[in-house]
Design a protein around this motif. Structure first.
Motif, PDB file in Angstrom:
ATOM      1  N   ILE A   1       7.824  -6.762   3.794  1.00  0.00           N
ATOM      2  CA  ILE A   1       7.438  -5.349   3.779  1.00  0.00           C
ATOM      3  C   ILE A   1       7.667  -4.784   5.177  1.00  0.00           C
ATOM      4  O   ILE A   1       7.329  -5.424   6.172  1.00  0.00           O
ATOM      5  CB  ILE A   1       5.965  -5.186   3.369  1.00  0.00           C
ATOM      6  CG1 ILE A   1       5.758  -5.715   1.946  1.00  0.00           C
ATOM      7  CG2 ILE A   1       5.522  -3.738   3.482  1.00  0.00           C
ATOM      8  CD1 ILE A   1       4.315  -5.733   1.517  1.00  0.00           C
TER       9      ILE A   1
ATOM     10  N   ARG B   1       7.437  -1.260   7.783  1.00  0.00           N
ATOM     11  CA  ARG B   1       6.935   0.088   8.037  1.00  0.00           C
ATOM     12  C   ARG B   1       7.558   0.577   9.344  1.00  0.00           C
ATOM     13  O   ARG B   1       7.381  -0.049  10.384  1.00  0.00           O
ATOM     14  CB  ARG B   1       5.405   0.082   8.141  1.00  0.00           C
ATOM     15  CG  ARG B   1       4.800   1.373   8.697  1.00  0.00           C
ATOM     16  CD  ARG B   1       4.979   2.543   7.738  1.00  0.00           C
ATOM     17  NE  ARG B   1       4.557   3.802   8.316  1.00  0.00           N
ATOM     18  CZ  ARG B   1       3.338   4.329   8.164  1.00  0.00           C
ATOM     19  NH1 ARG B   1       2.418   3.685   7.465  1.00  0.00           N
ATOM     20  NH2 ARG B   1       3.044   5.485   8.715  1.00  0.00           N
TER      21      ARG B   1
ATOM     22  N   TYR C   1       5.830  -7.604   7.662  1.00  0.00           N
ATOM     23  CA  TYR C   1       4.931  -8.684   7.246  1.00  0.00           C
ATOM     24  C   TYR C   1       5.292  -9.135   5.834  1.00  0.00           C
ATOM     25  O   TYR C   1       5.957  -8.396   5.077  1.00  0.00           O
ATOM     26  CB  TYR C   1       3.467  -8.250   7.317  1.00  0.00           C
ATOM     27  CG  TYR C   1       3.123  -7.001   6.525  1.00  0.00           C
ATOM     28  CD1 TYR C   1       2.562  -7.093   5.256  1.00  0.00           C
ATOM     29  CD2 TYR C   1       3.355  -5.730   7.054  1.00  0.00           C
ATOM     30  CE1 TYR C   1       2.237  -5.957   4.527  1.00  0.00           C
ATOM     31  CE2 TYR C   1       3.040  -4.592   6.334  1.00  0.00           C
ATOM     32  CZ  TYR C   1       2.485  -4.707   5.076  1.00  0.00           C
ATOM     33  OH  TYR C   1       2.182  -3.583   4.354  1.00  0.00           O
TER      34      TYR C   1
ATOM     35  N   GLU D   1       5.110 -10.145   1.833  1.00  0.00           N
ATOM     36  CA  GLU D   1       4.563  -9.488   0.649  1.00  0.00           C
ATOM     37  C   GLU D   1       3.163  -9.991   0.324  1.00  0.00           C
ATOM     38  O   GLU D   1       2.287  -9.213  -0.070  1.00  0.00           O
ATOM     39  CB  GLU D   1       5.500  -9.736  -0.542  1.00  0.00           C
ATOM     40  CG  GLU D   1       4.962  -9.322  -1.899  1.00  0.00           C
ATOM     41  CD  GLU D   1       4.856  -7.811  -2.055  1.00  0.00           C
ATOM     42  OE1 GLU D   1       3.947  -7.347  -2.774  1.00  0.00           O
ATOM     43  OE2 GLU D   1       5.676  -7.103  -1.461  1.00  0.00           O
ATOM     44  N   GLU D   2       2.903 -11.291   0.523  1.00  0.00           N
ATOM     45  CA  GLU D   2       1.598 -11.843   0.140  1.00  0.00           C
ATOM     46  C   GLU D   2       0.453 -11.335   1.002  1.00  0.00           C
ATOM     47  O   GLU D   2      -0.712 -11.520   0.663  1.00  0.00           O
ATOM     48  CB  GLU D   2       1.626 -13.371   0.157  1.00  0.00           C
ATOM     49  CG  GLU D   2       1.983 -13.988   1.482  1.00  0.00           C
ATOM     50  CD  GLU D   2       3.443 -14.387   1.549  1.00  0.00           C
ATOM     51  OE1 GLU D   2       3.760 -15.368   2.244  1.00  0.00           O
ATOM     52  OE2 GLU D   2       4.270 -13.706   0.906  1.00  0.00           O
TER      53      GLU D   2
ATOM     54  N   ARG E   1       0.078  -8.124   1.697  1.00  0.00           N
ATOM     55  CA  ARG E   1       0.017  -6.681   1.436  1.00  0.00           C
ATOM     56  C   ARG E   1      -1.423  -6.159   1.401  1.00  0.00           C
ATOM     57  O   ARG E   1      -1.706  -5.055   1.873  1.00  0.00           O
ATOM     58  CB  ARG E   1       0.711  -6.368   0.108  1.00  0.00           C
ATOM     59  CG  ARG E   1       0.658  -4.896  -0.294  1.00  0.00           C
ATOM     60  CD  ARG E   1       1.218  -4.683  -1.686  1.00  0.00           C
ATOM     61  NE  ARG E   1       2.652  -4.887  -1.714  1.00  0.00           N
ATOM     62  CZ  ARG E   1       3.536  -3.940  -1.434  1.00  0.00           C
ATOM     63  NH1 ARG E   1       3.128  -2.731  -1.105  1.00  0.00           N
ATOM     64  NH2 ARG E   1       4.822  -4.194  -1.495  1.00  0.00           N
ATOM     65  N   THR E   2      -2.346  -6.911   0.844  1.00  0.00           N
ATOM     66  CA  THR E   2      -3.723  -6.438   0.693  1.00  0.00           C
ATOM     67  C   THR E   2      -4.642  -6.907   1.825  1.00  0.00           C
ATOM     68  O   THR E   2      -5.845  -6.684   1.763  1.00  0.00           O
ATOM     69  CB  THR E   2      -4.304  -6.925  -0.653  1.00  0.00           C
ATOM     70  OG1 THR E   2      -4.291  -8.352  -0.686  1.00  0.00           O
ATOM     71  CG2 THR E   2      -3.475  -6.391  -1.816  1.00  0.00           C
ATOM     72  N   SER E   3      -4.093  -7.552   2.843  1.00  0.00           N
ATOM     73  CA  SER E   3      -4.921  -8.089   3.920  1.00  0.00           C
ATOM     74  C   SER E   3      -5.505  -6.966   4.779  1.00  0.00           C
ATOM     75  O   SER E   3      -4.785  -6.112   5.289  1.00  0.00           O
ATOM     76  CB  SER E   3      -4.097  -9.026   4.800  1.00  0.00           C
ATOM     77  OG  SER E   3      -4.810  -9.380   5.959  1.00  0.00           O
TER      78      SER E   3
ATOM     79  N   SER F   1      -3.722  -4.467   7.817  1.00  0.00           N
ATOM     80  CA  SER F   1      -3.705  -3.006   7.713  1.00  0.00           C
ATOM     81  C   SER F   1      -4.362  -2.344   8.919  1.00  0.00           C
ATOM     82  O   SER F   1      -3.887  -1.309   9.398  1.00  0.00           O
ATOM     83  CB  SER F   1      -4.384  -2.549   6.417  1.00  0.00           C
ATOM     84  OG  SER F   1      -5.752  -2.899   6.412  1.00  0.00           O
TER      85      SER F   1
ATOM     86  N   ARG G   1      -1.872  -2.503  11.798  1.00  0.00           N
ATOM     87  CA  ARG G   1      -0.830  -1.488  11.594  1.00  0.00           C
ATOM     88  C   ARG G   1      -1.335  -0.104  11.964  1.00  0.00           C
ATOM     89  O   ARG G   1      -0.656   0.655  12.680  1.00  0.00           O
ATOM     90  CB  ARG G   1      -0.370  -1.514  10.134  1.00  0.00           C
ATOM     91  CG  ARG G   1       0.689  -0.472   9.787  1.00  0.00           C
ATOM     92  CD  ARG G   1       0.711  -0.241   8.298  1.00  0.00           C
ATOM     93  NE  ARG G   1      -0.577   0.240   7.819  1.00  0.00           N
ATOM     94  CZ  ARG G   1      -1.117  -0.077   6.637  1.00  0.00           C
ATOM     95  NH1 ARG G   1      -0.496  -0.890   5.810  1.00  0.00           N
ATOM     96  NH2 ARG G   1      -2.288   0.405   6.290  1.00  0.00           N
TER      97      ARG G   1
END
Length: 297
Positions: A153, A155, A270, A272-273, A275-277, A281, A284
């Motif tokens: 992913i 950004r 980062y 894909e696994e 993503r919800t960490s 976030s 970032r």
């Protein structure tokens, strides 16, 4: 297969010797050697070629080490998820980025991130070689180009221009160039190395060569961009630097301001696994806030 033996095997494979693996595991060299011999006996294959300079994995050893490395990677990810709260950022975050960005931009700001998130522990890996995020060599990367791996992913953070700089002392002695053609009379400083941290790191000498229809060469080349900045600031010559490095050297003087400049595209990357960490976030968001504050000043 016994997990303890696999753990020791992996340490030996990464270290390349029984002695170094033993130091890392707090075991004697003989104890490590015995465990490897027992594992080879159980599997009925040789895992290492043994010679005077160290150990080299056999083909079977390479296969086993790939599997064990993936197991460690998944266990590391599971540990991070188990220790992390969904409502509160906590746990460890391993960050990799280039030498220039890490030393000049990120490191001076990390104390603010740690103050905002006291339950996060940071490991910062500053090097121009790109680590493999898919193999969990790091959790996140700040890279100066779009990622090439399709399973990551990304950004986009911001674009940094690459102005041309010298020092006041150099300009007083050698004069100020006004265009690319006049650079032929000056000492240029550039980057040298197998792994350039930026795709257009030596754009200045390349563009000047095209303009003059001849081959200009950097008078000095250094394999570290902060060191390039230090050489320019100390009066050695002229060079181009990304803004995030140049801002750390107050003795630099920007020249040839009318020259169109390339940009450095910074990306937050980062797996894909993650993503919800929560900890990913908030880091970032911290980067974006710091960049926004820089643009206001």
């Amino acid at each position: 297969m016994d997990w303890d033996k696999l753990r020791i095997f992996h340490a030996v494979a990464e270290a390349g010797s029984f002695t170094h693996a033993g130091e890392k595991l707090n075991l004697s060299q003989s104890a490590v050697s015995r465990q490897i011999s027992a594992l080879e006996e159980n599997l009925r294959v040789s895992l290492f070629h043994r010679h005077a300079r160290g150990l080299i994995l056999t083909e079977q050893g390479e296969t086993l080490n790939r599997t064990v490395r993936e197991m460690f990677s998944k266990l590391s990810l599971t540990q991070a998820f188990l220790s992390e709260s969904k409502s509160k950022a906590a746990g460890q975050i391993k960050i990799t980025t280039t030498t220039g960005f890490g030393l000049c931009w990120l490191t001076p700001r990390l104390h603010r991130f740690l103050e905002l998130h006291p339950d996060i522990e940071v490991t910062l890996l500053v090097e121009d070689d790109e680590l493999d995020l898919g193999m969990r060599e790091a959790d996140v990367a700040i890279r100066m180009h779009p990622p090439k791996q399709p399973d990551l992913i990304q950004r986009h953070l911001t674009n940094f221009p690459m102005p041309i700089y010298s020092s006041r002392a150099y300009l007083e002695e050698h004069g100020t160039p006004n265009d690319l053609a006049s650079l032929a009379r000056h000492q240029l400083i550039g980057f040298s190395g197998w792994h350039p941290p930026l795709p257009n790191v030596n754009w200045l000498v390349e563009l000047a060569s095209q303009t003059l229809h001849t081959t200009l060469r950097n008078r000095i080349e250094i394999n570290n961009l902060p060191a390039v900045a230090s050489a320019i600031a100390s009066g050695v010559g002229i060079g181009s630097l990304p803004l995030y490095i140049a801002n750390s050297y107050p003795n630099l003087v920007q020249i040839m301001k009318d020259q169109p400049l390339p940009i450095v595209e910074a990306y937050f990357v980062y797996p894909e696994e993650l993503r919800t960490s929560k900890r990913i976030s908030v880091f970032r968001d911290f980067l974006l806030a710091e960049i926004s504050n820089d643009q206001k000043t």
